[in-house]
Design a protein around this motif. Structure first.
Motif, PDB file in Angstrom:
ATOM      1  N   PHE A   1       1.056  -1.102  -0.058  1.00  0.00           N
ATOM      2  CA  PHE A   1       0.215   0.047   0.121  1.00  0.00           C
ATOM      3  C   PHE A   1       1.035   1.309  -0.182  1.00  0.00           C
ATOM      4  CE2 PHE A   1      -2.890   3.206   1.922  1.00  0.00           C
ATOM      5  CZ  PHE A   1      -4.029   2.742   1.398  1.00  0.00           C
TER       6      PHE A   1
ATOM      7  N   ASP B   1      -2.416   5.863  -2.354  1.00  0.00           N
ATOM      8  CA  ASP B   1      -3.597   4.688  -2.438  1.00  0.00           C
ATOM      9  C   ASP B   1      -4.757   5.306  -1.512  1.00  0.00           C
ATOM     10  OD1 ASP B   1      -2.102   3.086  -4.230  1.00  0.00           O
ATOM     11  OD2 ASP B   1      -1.273   1.793  -2.709  1.00  0.00           O
ATOM     12  N   SER B   2      -6.026   4.735  -1.972  1.00  0.00           N
ATOM     13  CA  SER B   2      -7.062   5.130  -1.262  1.00  0.00           C
ATOM     14  C   SER B   2      -7.676   4.454  -0.187  1.00  0.00           C
ATOM     15  CB  SER B   2      -8.164   5.439  -2.283  1.00  0.00           C
ATOM     16  OG  SER B   2      -9.453   5.425  -1.913  1.00  0.00           O
TER      17      SER B   2
ATOM     18  N   LEU C   1      -3.918  -5.512  -7.362  1.00  0.00           N
ATOM     19  CA  LEU C   1      -4.616  -4.724  -8.100  1.00  0.00           C
ATOM     20  C   LEU C   1      -4.742  -5.368  -9.536  1.00  0.00           C
ATOM     21  CD1 LEU C   1      -2.471  -1.521  -7.231  1.00  0.00           C
ATOM     22  CD2 LEU C   1      -4.857  -1.852  -6.993  1.00  0.00           C
TER      23      LEU C   1
ATOM     24  N   SER D   1      -6.064  -0.791 -12.589  1.00  0.00           N
ATOM     25  CA  SER D   1      -6.064   0.168 -11.543  1.00  0.00           C
ATOM     26  C   SER D   1      -7.273  -0.219 -10.444  1.00  0.00           C
ATOM     27  CB  SER D   1      -6.692   1.595 -11.999  1.00  0.00           C
ATOM     28  OG  SER D   1      -7.646   1.395 -12.782  1.00  0.00           O
TER      29      SER D   1
ATOM     30  N   LEU E   1      -8.677  -2.350  -7.589  1.00  0.00           N
ATOM     31  CA  LEU E   1      -8.331  -3.099  -6.018  1.00  0.00           C
ATOM     32  C   LEU E   1      -9.130  -4.145  -5.997  1.00  0.00           C
ATOM     33  CD1 LEU E   1      -6.627  -2.945  -3.345  1.00  0.00           C
ATOM     34  CD2 LEU E   1      -8.553  -1.581  -2.611  1.00  0.00           C
TER      35      LEU E   1
ATOM     36  N   THR F   1      -6.229  -7.754  -0.798  1.00  0.00           N
ATOM     37  CA  THR F   1      -5.422  -7.051   0.205  1.00  0.00           C
ATOM     38  C   THR F   1      -5.240  -8.102   1.504  1.00  0.00           C
ATOM     39  OG1 THR F   1      -5.064  -5.170   1.754  1.00  0.00           O
ATOM     40  CG2 THR F   1      -7.557  -6.252   1.928  1.00  0.00           C
TER      41      THR F   1
END
Length: 186
Positions: free
Chosen positions: A23, A27-28, A73, A76, A78, A81
């Motif tokens: 991350f 990154d959002s 990813l 782009s 996501l 995680t």
């Protein structure tokens, strides 16, 4: 590519390459929080309220600061995680050996399930925990999530106790796996 965790890329099924990297600034947290909500929504629909199914963006940001967050990813988008830490700061009484590493927020977008991404993120978590110096990895999940507990057990995790978090509505089973150098199970 040098094979380091930060630049891994491979095809999952017939999809284009999925890149797994740490991350990064920019990154959002909002996108990560939405991914967690989607990934854990089936558990919530079955009555198991995992914290990741409803946590706020502030909660996500806090949890990110507690370890290394890795993201998967596709382009782009996501799609997965996991966050790891070693050693893991467990609360008093938590049934895990001192010095154990841990991971949390292992999540795969529901549309990517069955493509091997969860296994890939789990392997990365184990490798990183071993690299950070822990010989064991611990995870906990709802004891009622029989399929998920079975998924971990098939990957070498064994139950070592139970725990009750104040942010969930279930008893957790705590699972432990011994790691060999390099992060692979014994």
């Amino acid at each position: 590519m040098d094979g380091s965790p930060a630049d891994r890329s491979e095809r999952l099924g017939s999809r284009e390459s999925v890149v797994v990297r740490s991350f990064a600034e920019g990154d959002s947290v909002a996108h990560l929080t939405r991914l967690l909500h989607r990934a854990y929504s089936a558990h919530a629909a079955e009555g198991r309220v995992f914290f990741a199914s409803y946590q706020s963006m502030e909660d996500t940001a806090y949890r990110l600061r507690q370890g290394e967050c890795w993201v998967a990813l596709q382009g782009s988008e996501l799609v997965g995680t996991v966050t790891v830490a070693a050693p893991h700061e467990a609360p008093d009484g938590y049934p895990a050996p001192a010095g154990s590493g841990a991971f949390w927020q292992l999540a795969v977008d529901p549309s990517y399930r069955g493509a091997g991404l969860g296994k890939r993120l789990l392997a990365l978590a184990e490798e990183r925990i071993a690299a950070l110096g822990s010989a064991q990895v611990v995870i906990d999940t709802s004891a009622e999530a029989v399929d998920l507990v079975g998924w971990y057990r098939r990957r070498g995790y064994v139950p070592v106790g139970s725990w009750r978090w104040g942010v969930t509505n279930y008893e957790s089973v705590v699972l432990l796996k011994e790691l060999a150098p390099g992060g692979h199970g014994l």
